[in-house]
Enzyme design. Structure first.
Site, PDB file in Angstrom:
ATOM      1  N   ARG A  86      -7.854  -4.151  -3.320  1.00 49.87           N
ATOM      2  CA  ARG A  86      -7.343  -3.017  -4.104  1.00 49.87           C
ATOM      3  C   ARG A  86      -8.326  -2.711  -5.237  1.00 49.87           C
ATOM      4  O   ARG A  86      -8.118  -3.123  -6.381  1.00 49.87           O
ATOM      5  CB  ARG A  86      -5.946  -3.346  -4.651  1.00 49.87           C
ATOM      6  CG  ARG A  86      -4.968  -3.671  -3.546  1.00 49.87           C
ATOM      7  CD  ARG A  86      -3.557  -3.901  -4.026  1.00 49.87           C
ATOM      8  NE  ARG A  86      -2.793  -4.556  -2.989  1.00 49.87           N
ATOM      9  CZ  ARG A  86      -2.293  -3.929  -1.921  1.00 49.87           C
ATOM     10  NH1 ARG A  86      -2.450  -2.629  -1.797  1.00 49.87           N
ATOM     11  NH2 ARG A  86      -1.635  -4.601  -0.998  1.00 49.87           N
ATOM     12  N   CYS A  96       0.831  -1.209   0.000  1.00 50.15           N
ATOM     13  CA  CYS A  96       0.000   0.000   0.000  1.00 50.15           C
ATOM     14  C   CYS A  96       0.868   1.263   0.000  1.00 50.15           C
ATOM     15  O   CYS A  96       0.549   2.247  -0.667  1.00 50.15           O
ATOM     16  CB  CYS A  96      -0.920   0.013   1.223  1.00 50.15           C
ATOM     17  SG  CYS A  96      -2.044  -1.385   1.242  1.00 50.15           S
TER      18      CYS A  96
END
Lengths: 218, 75
Positions: free
Chosen positions: A131, A54
């Site tokens: 995601r 991330c």
């Protein structure tokens, strides 16, 4: 699957549908999706703050943010973390990587937005968002949806490419072929009558392999 | 509220927005252009400041500063 779950699944945003509005706490204060009307927005989720994939993605999203803003496109991140966690993470990214994250991040602790947009994949993780990428245009219509699993970071070139292609489609009423990038020839929408097909193959302004496959420069 | 800090003073961005409409009522689009701020940020901040009574919204969507709020600008 219960009826209630089925109904939730059925109501998830689809390409072409109106993106559900929401009001959410973010690192830039309280925002509503409708605050973005008139500009494109990339609403994207990430699994958790202070995690390596991330962090790499946020740095990459920030790197393309100036280019996106030139394309009238904003970024809006989201995860099931608190606003304090987001602030601490963003400050850490600035300190450790020298990158200032300028776009807002939703603190979706109650998963309200994540569930509305189907960002949680329970078979992968019931507590983290996957995601997900929702590309939403200035009229709040969902134009593209991309999902990646927890283990795979997103490709910013592809996100930029999709936005560029969608905006070219809107401006020129064309489609774009596989692997298209700005400057390449575009696809002229196929003729839908025999008369149009005949006219198309005799049209000098387009290059046709056959009547259904014609390209042109824009 | 994102427009005031824990001491009750305006944040830098809220101050900039209020200064933009100090003399004229402006729409969020006009404010964004004048203050060089993203439109989404202007819309959310003006909504915030309206809820706090710092600004009023006219029928055409333009925001006007409440005279009381000018005291905050002087702080």
């Amino acid at each position: 699957m219960s009826e209630e779950t089925m109904s939730q699944v059925n109501s998830l945003p689809r390409i072409g549908s109106k993106a559900p509005n929401f009001e959410a706490t973010t690192t830039h204060g309280t925002l509503q999706l409708s605050d973005y009307e008139g500009s494109w927005v990339i609403l994207f989720s990430h699994p958790a703050d202070f995690t390596p994939v991330c962090t790499s993605e946020f740095i990459s999203f920030q790197n393309i943010y100036p280019k996106l803003r030139e394309m009238n496109t904003e970024l809006l991140g989201l995860s099931v973390d608190s606003v304090s966690s987001h602030i601490a993470w963003v400050r850490n990214v600035k300190e450790k990587f020298g990158v200032e994250i300028e776009f807002p991040i939703i603190a979706d602790l109650n998963k309200e937005v994540a569930e509305k947009y189907g960002m949680i994949m329970p078979e992968e993780s019931s507590t983290e968002t996957s995601r997900a990428v929702f590309i939403i245009d200035g009229q709040r219509t969902v134009r593209a949806i991309i999902y990646y699993p927890l283990s795979t970071g997103r490709n910013m070139d592809e996100i930029l490419r999709v936005i560029t292609a969608l905006q070219a489609t809107d401006e020129h009423n064309i489609a774009t072929p596989a692997d298209w990038k700005k400057g390449d020839k575009v696809i002229v929408p196929p003729a839908n009558t025999a008369e149009m097909a005949e006219e198309r193959v005799n049209d000098d302004s387009v290059e046709c392999i056959d009547w259904y496959y014609c390209q042109k420069e824009i | 509220m994102a427009c005031v800090d824990d001491k009750g003073q305006l944040t830098a961005s809220a101050r900039k927005l209020l200064e933009t409409i100090e003399n004229n009522a402006l729409t969020p689009e006009e404010i964004a252009k004048e203050a060089a701020l993203p439109l989404f940020k202007v819309r959310s901040s003006m909504r915030d400041m309206k809820s706090m009574g710092f600004v009023t919204e006219e029928e055409n969507g333009a925001y006007q500063m409440n005279p009381e709020a000018s005291k905050l600008l002087k702080k």
